[in-house]
Design a protein around this motif. Structure first.
Motif, PDB file in Angstrom:
ATOM      1  N   GLY A 103     -33.493  39.461  39.442  1.00  0.00           N
ATOM      2  CA  GLY A 103     -32.239  40.015  38.922  1.00  0.00           C
ATOM      3  C   GLY A 103     -32.217  40.044  37.406  1.00  0.00           C
ATOM      4  O   GLY A 103     -31.843  41.055  36.794  1.00  0.00           O
ATOM      5  N   LEU A 104     -32.652  38.953  36.781  1.00  0.00           N
ATOM      6  CA  LEU A 104     -32.684  38.877  35.316  1.00  0.00           C
ATOM      7  C   LEU A 104     -33.693  39.863  34.731  1.00  0.00           C
ATOM      8  O   LEU A 104     -33.436  40.483  33.694  1.00  0.00           O
ATOM      9  CB  LEU A 104     -33.026  37.449  34.864  1.00  0.00           C
ATOM     10  CG  LEU A 104     -31.938  36.392  35.105  1.00  0.00           C
ATOM     11  CD1 LEU A 104     -32.458  35.000  34.753  1.00  0.00           C
ATOM     12  CD2 LEU A 104     -30.690  36.705  34.271  1.00  0.00           C
ATOM     13  N   ALA A 105     -34.832  40.020  35.415  1.00  0.00           N
ATOM     14  CA  ALA A 105     -35.851  40.966  34.946  1.00  0.00           C
ATOM     15  C   ALA A 105     -35.323  42.402  34.995  1.00  0.00           C
ATOM     16  O   ALA A 105     -35.591  43.206  34.079  1.00  0.00           O
ATOM     17  CB  ALA A 105     -37.110  40.837  35.797  1.00  0.00           C
ATOM     18  N   SER A 106     -34.553  42.728  36.047  1.00  0.00           N
ATOM     19  CA  SER A 106     -33.975  44.073  36.180  1.00  0.00           C
ATOM     20  C   SER A 106     -32.998  44.354  35.034  1.00  0.00           C
ATOM     21  O   SER A 106     -33.006  45.441  34.453  1.00  0.00           O
ATOM     22  CB  SER A 106     -33.249  44.216  37.522  1.00  0.00           C
ATOM     23  OG  SER A 106     -34.130  44.003  38.596  1.00  0.00           O
ATOM     24  N   VAL A 107     -32.167  43.362  34.729  1.00  0.00           N
ATOM     25  CA  VAL A 107     -31.201  43.507  33.628  1.00  0.00           C
ATOM     26  C   VAL A 107     -31.928  43.608  32.295  1.00  0.00           C
ATOM     27  O   VAL A 107     -31.614  44.467  31.456  1.00  0.00           O
ATOM     28  CB  VAL A 107     -30.209  42.322  33.611  1.00  0.00           C
ATOM     29  CG1 VAL A 107     -29.319  42.381  32.379  1.00  0.00           C
ATOM     30  CG2 VAL A 107     -29.363  42.316  34.880  1.00  0.00           C
ATOM     31  N   THR A 108     -32.927  42.745  32.086  1.00  0.00           N
ATOM     32  CA  THR A 108     -33.670  42.722  30.815  1.00  0.00           C
ATOM     33  C   THR A 108     -34.370  44.048  30.569  1.00  0.00           C
ATOM     34  O   THR A 108     -34.359  44.575  29.452  1.00  0.00           O
ATOM     35  CB  THR A 108     -34.700  41.570  30.817  1.00  0.00           C
ATOM     36  OG1 THR A 108     -34.019  40.341  31.035  1.00  0.00           O
ATOM     37  CG2 THR A 108     -35.464  41.515  29.500  1.00  0.00           C
ATOM     38  N   ARG A 109     -34.999  44.604  31.602  1.00  0.00           N
ATOM     39  CA  ARG A 109     -35.695  45.884  31.446  1.00  0.00           C
ATOM     40  C   ARG A 109     -34.730  46.979  31.012  1.00  0.00           C
ATOM     41  O   ARG A 109     -35.006  47.734  30.062  1.00  0.00           O
ATOM     42  CB  ARG A 109     -36.383  46.285  32.758  1.00  0.00           C
ATOM     43  CG  ARG A 109     -37.177  47.576  32.646  1.00  0.00           C
ATOM     44  CD  ARG A 109     -37.823  48.003  33.944  1.00  0.00           C
ATOM     45  NE  ARG A 109     -36.874  48.570  34.886  1.00  0.00           N
ATOM     46  CZ  ARG A 109     -37.224  49.422  35.861  1.00  0.00           C
ATOM     47  NH1 ARG A 109     -38.488  49.778  36.009  1.00  0.00           N
ATOM     48  NH2 ARG A 109     -36.320  49.897  36.699  1.00  0.00           N
TER      49      ARG A 109
END
Length: 317
Positions: free
Chosen positions: A147-153
Motif C-alpha cells: 500500500g505504501l509503495a503504491s502511494v509513494t510511486r
C-alpha cells in the motif's frame, strides 16, 4: 521579491468551460453524472464499512479491495463536486493553487488505482498458483508495504507537475476547455517551452498503463496455465470464478483509458466534447461499477450486504 515575481506569472483563478459545445445541456448531463457519483460514494462506503466491521473479511483480497474502494472515493471526489457546481450553479472559477491540487489528486489516485489492480492480480496469482503459501506470502506487513509503495510511486511521479506548472506565464487566457484541471488542459494555456511537460505527461501515462497492464497480463497467463492443469472442470471453474470480479474491475478501468487514448490519435478531428466526455467516463465509471462488480460476484460480500439490509428491514418491521 523573487517570490512575488513567480506569483505574478500565473492568474489568481482559472475558468472551467465545462463541456465545450454542450454548455446548453449541462443541467441534463449533470443528472447521470450526479447519479454515478452518488452510486460510487454509497457503494464504496458500504464496501469499506462491511470490510471494516467483519473480521472474517480481514484477508489480503478484501484488504486490497478496501484500498481500491478508498482510492475510488478520492478519485471521484477530487473532480465531481466542483463539476456539479459548474453544471448546476455555473460556478466556473477555480483558484490557481486549488486547480493544481485537484490535478495532483486526480492523476495521483488514477496511478494508485492502476497499481492496486496490479496488486490484486498478484493476489489472485498467489491464491491460485501457490495456494499453500498464500498466508505466508501475503502477510499484513507485506500488505502495508505494498500500500505504501503504491502511494509513494504515485506521489513521486506526480509531485513535479504542480511545480513545473507554477513556473509558466499563462498568456493564452484563463479558460480551461475542460470540466476539471487536467494536466494537458492547463499546459495548453501556458506560454514558453512546454515540451518537457508534454513529454513527461505522456511518458508517465505510457509507463503506468503499459507496465501495469503488462504485469497484469503476465499474472493471468500464469493463472490460466495453473487453472488448465486442474483435474476437474468444476475445480477449474471454481478457481477461475475467483478472478471474475477482478477481471471486471480491470476492464472497467483500462478500457476507457485505451479507448480515450486511441480516440486522441485516430479521431483528432472529433469535436472536443467527445474527448471530454470520454475523459469523464474514465473518471466516473470505475468508482461506480467496482462496488457493484465485487458486491454481485463475491459471495462473502454479497451475503454481508444482504445481511446488513435484512437486519434493517427486521428492525424496521
Amino acid at each position: 521579491m523573487f517570490a512575488n515575481n513567480i506569483n505574478s506569472t500565473h492568474p489568481a483563478v482559472f475558468l472551467l468551460m465545462g463541456i465545450p459545445g454542450l454548455e446548453h445541456l449541462h443541467i441534463w448531463i449533470s443528472i447521470p453524472f450526479c447519479s454515478a457519483y452518488t452510486l460510487a460514494v454509497l457503494g464504496n462506503c458500504t464496501l469499506l464499512f462491511i470490510i471494516r466491521v467483519d473480521a472474517a473479511l480481514h484477508e489480503p483480497m478484501y484488504l486490497f479491495l478496501a484500498m481500491l474502494a478508498a482510492i475510488d472515493l478520492v478519485l471521484s471526489s477530487s473532480t465531481l463536486p466542483k463539476m456539479l457546481a459548474l453544471f448546476w450553479l455555473r460556478d466556473r472559477e477555480i483558484n490557481f493553487h486549488a486547480c493544481l491540487v485537484q490535478m495532483f489528486f486526480l492523476h495521483s489516485f488514477a496511478i494508485m488505482e492502476s497499481a492496486m489492480l496490479l496488486v490484486m492480480a498478484f493476489d489472485r496469482y498467489v491464491a491460485i498458483c501457490k495456494p499453500l503459501h498464500y498466508t505466508t506470502i501475503l502477510t499484513k506487513p507485506l500488505i502495508i508495504k505494498i500500500g505504501l509503495a503504491s502511494v509513494t510511486r504515485a506521489v513521486t511521479l506526480m509531485t513535479p507537475l504542480p511545480f513545473l506548472l507554477r513556473r509558466f506565464h499563462y498568456c493564452r487566457g484563463t479558460v480551461i476547455a475542460h470540466c476539471y484541471c487536467e494536466h494537458m488542459a492547463v499546459v495548453r494555456l501556458a506560454c514558453g517551452d512546454t515540451r518537457f511537460n508534454n513529454i513527461y505527461g505522456i511518458a508517465v501515462a505510457m509507463f503506468i498503463v503499459v507496465l501495469d497492464m503488462l504485469f497484469v497480463a503476465l499474472s493471468y497467463l500464469f493463472i490460466l496455465r495453473a487453472v488448465l492443469k486442474l483435474a476437474s472442470q468444476e475445480a477449474r471453474y471454481k478457481a477461475f470464478g475467483t478472478c471474475v470480479s477482478h477481471i471486471g474491475a480491470i476492464l472497467a478501468f483500462y478500457t476507457p483509458v485505451v479507448v480515450s487514448s486511441v480516440m486522441h490519435r485516430v479521431a483528432r478531428q472529433a469535436a472536443p466534447h467527445v474527448h471530454i466526455l470520454l475523459a469523464n467516463f474514465y473518471l466516473l465509471f470505475p468508482p461506480m461499477v467496482n462496488p457493484i462488480i465485487y458486491g454481485v460476484k463475491t459471495k462473502q460480500i454479497r451475503e454481508r450486504v444482504l445481511g446488513l439490509f435484512l437486519r434493517k428491514d427486521v428492525k424496521g418491521g
